[in-house]
Write a protein that holds these residues in place. Structure first.
Motif, PDB file in Angstrom:
ATOM      1  N   ARG A   1       0.829  -1.211   0.000  1.00 54.95           N
ATOM      2  CA  ARG A   1       0.000   0.000   0.000  1.00 54.95           C
ATOM      3  C   ARG A   1       0.862   1.260   0.000  1.00 54.95           C
ATOM      4  O   ARG A   1       0.468   2.297  -0.540  1.00 54.95           O
ATOM      5  CB  ARG A   1      -0.919  -0.007   1.214  1.00 54.95           C
ATOM      6  CG  ARG A   1      -2.050  -1.021   1.128  1.00 54.95           C
ATOM      7  CD  ARG A   1      -2.829  -1.086   2.415  1.00 54.95           C
ATOM      8  NE  ARG A   1      -3.987  -1.983   2.304  1.00 54.95           N
ATOM      9  CZ  ARG A   1      -4.663  -2.451   3.339  1.00 54.95           C
ATOM     10  NH1 ARG A   1      -4.291  -2.118   4.577  1.00 54.95           N
ATOM     11  NH2 ARG A   1      -5.701  -3.247   3.153  1.00 54.95           N
TER      12      ARG A   1
ATOM     13  N   LEU B   1      -4.430   2.291  -8.423  1.00 55.63           N
ATOM     14  CA  LEU B   1      -5.836   2.023  -8.137  1.00 55.63           C
ATOM     15  C   LEU B   1      -6.610   1.928  -9.442  1.00 55.63           C
ATOM     16  O   LEU B   1      -6.457   2.779 -10.333  1.00 55.63           O
ATOM     17  CB  LEU B   1      -6.421   3.149  -7.274  1.00 55.63           C
ATOM     18  CG  LEU B   1      -7.901   3.013  -6.901  1.00 55.63           C
ATOM     19  CD1 LEU B   1      -8.075   1.961  -5.806  1.00 55.63           C
ATOM     20  CD2 LEU B   1      -8.462   4.365  -6.441  1.00 55.63           C
TER      21      LEU B   1
ATOM     22  N   LEU C   1      -2.396   5.276  -6.007  1.00 52.29           N
ATOM     23  CA  LEU C   1      -3.234   4.795  -4.912  1.00 52.29           C
ATOM     24  C   LEU C   1      -3.705   5.934  -4.007  1.00 52.29           C
ATOM     25  O   LEU C   1      -4.762   5.837  -3.376  1.00 52.29           O
ATOM     26  CB  LEU C   1      -2.471   3.744  -4.101  1.00 52.29           C
ATOM     27  CG  LEU C   1      -3.288   2.872  -3.147  1.00 52.29           C
ATOM     28  CD1 LEU C   1      -4.381   2.126  -3.897  1.00 52.29           C
ATOM     29  CD2 LEU C   1      -2.383   1.899  -2.411  1.00 52.29           C
TER      30      LEU C   1
ATOM     31  N   ALA D   1      -7.402   7.230  -4.060  1.00 54.75           N
ATOM     32  CA  ALA D   1      -8.539   6.406  -3.634  1.00 54.75           C
ATOM     33  C   ALA D   1      -9.575   7.271  -2.934  1.00 54.75           C
ATOM     34  O   ALA D   1      -9.231   8.226  -2.227  1.00 54.75           O
ATOM     35  CB  ALA D   1      -8.063   5.302  -2.699  1.00 54.75           C
TER      36      ALA D   1
ATOM     37  N   LEU E   1      -9.501  -0.955   0.664  1.00 56.41           N
ATOM     38  CA  LEU E   1      -8.766  -1.359  -0.531  1.00 56.41           C
ATOM     39  C   LEU E   1      -8.654  -2.874  -0.613  1.00 56.41           C
ATOM     40  O   LEU E   1      -8.347  -3.543   0.379  1.00 56.41           O
ATOM     41  CB  LEU E   1      -7.365  -0.742  -0.522  1.00 56.41           C
ATOM     42  CG  LEU E   1      -7.308   0.786  -0.557  1.00 56.41           C
ATOM     43  CD1 LEU E   1      -5.864   1.257  -0.426  1.00 56.41           C
ATOM     44  CD2 LEU E   1      -7.937   1.321  -1.838  1.00 56.41           C
TER      45      LEU E   1
END
Length: 286
Positions: free
Chosen positions: A26, A33, A54, A57, A63
């Motif tokens: 992450r 994403l 990411l 998001a 996630l």
């Protein structure tokens, strides 16, 4: 390649059990994403899925790790939004434009996100569940029951008689489209038994010598299509009008012509559907 198969992603199951490795994924600057407009994918001009960093998001979204592409983590946002009942014209257009492997990644993401939206509460005790295993499961905070995504098996089949294939259409199909007949497997039933039962129920056709051809994930919402060909004992159709609007026998020559884009008495299923692949296999036989 059969539609919705051949995703380039490594599903990276090893990361699902490793909190530290998942946290590192992450935090990876290369993590991406999947861009979704509701349940419709963003498709680039070269037929690929759209991805963003990411960090973009949605606020509050959980996630789910879809996997790795060239060691770069790929995620989807679990928003809890339910998938629409039907499929939009935009989605049909996107599926026509997506490369097969990219469509497979989309199919996995769509099925997984819709599963999360439909399993927010425990089937055992009714309490709220929480995401775990990097998004590939949910766990009940009350009784501890673990829930995992499921796939519903569906048989999709052609009955053959005297060099002709049985095709049918539902009222919801586009005008002129015919396809292979299909139906869900029932508990305690083999693939061969399901093929025979469905053909008998929907069209009154008795069959034998059922043979498997191929399979396909179908993300509406989450099925595994199991394609088969069976030999019919006769060609007398008794239509179940609750299931089908029409059914008819078509020759191998006409199927070959229609698949080649020539005019005929029916429109074939779209190339991303396994019914199209099934007809292609049957049409190519002697």
């Amino acid at each position: 390649m059969i539609g919705f198969t051949g995703s380039p992603l490594d599903r990276a199951d090893r990361l699902r059990h490793d909190p530290a490795a998942l946290a590192a994924a992450r935090a990876d600057p290369a993590a991406r994403l999947l861009v979704m407009h509701g349940y419709d994918p963003l498709v680039t001009t070269d037929g690929c899925l759209g991805w963003v960093p990411l960090a973009e998001a949605p606020a509050g979204a959980e996630l789910a790790l879809l996997g790795l592409a060239a060691d770069c983590p790929r995620f989807a946002a679990v928003t809890g939004e339910r998938a629409p009942r039907g499929r939009s014209p935009a989605l049909f257009a996107a599926l026509d434009d997506l490369r097969p492997g990219e469509a497979a990644t989309y199919a996995a993401a769509r099925s997984l996100l819709d599963w999360h939206a439909r399993h927010r509460f425990c089937a055992n005790c009714g309490a709220e569940t929480a995401l775990f295993r990097a998004g590939w499961g949910r766990q009940c905070g009350n009784c501890g029951t673990e829930h995992f995504p499921r796939t519903d098996p569906v048989v999709i089949m052609i009955a053959e008689h005297d060099g002709r294939a049985l095709l049918g259409r539902q009222a919801a199909f586009p005008p002129g489209r015919y396809s292979a007949l299909a139906g869900f497997l029932e508990p305690g039933e083999s693939i061969e038994e399901a093929v025979a039962r469905e053909l008998g129920e929907e069209a009154g056709i008795r069959v034998h010598d059922v043979r498997y051809v191929a399979s396909q994930p179908w993300p509406f919402p989450s099925s595994l299509m199991i394609a088969c060909i069976a030999q019919a004992e006769d060609d007398a159709i008794t239509l179940d009008t609750h299931e089908l609007e029409d059914a008819k026998w078509v020759s191998r020559a006409e199927v070959r012509a229609v698949l080649a884009g020539e005019p005929g008495s029916f429109l074939p299923p779209p190339p991303y559907a396994i019914a199209h692949s099934l007809l292609t296999v049957w049409a190519g036989e002697a």
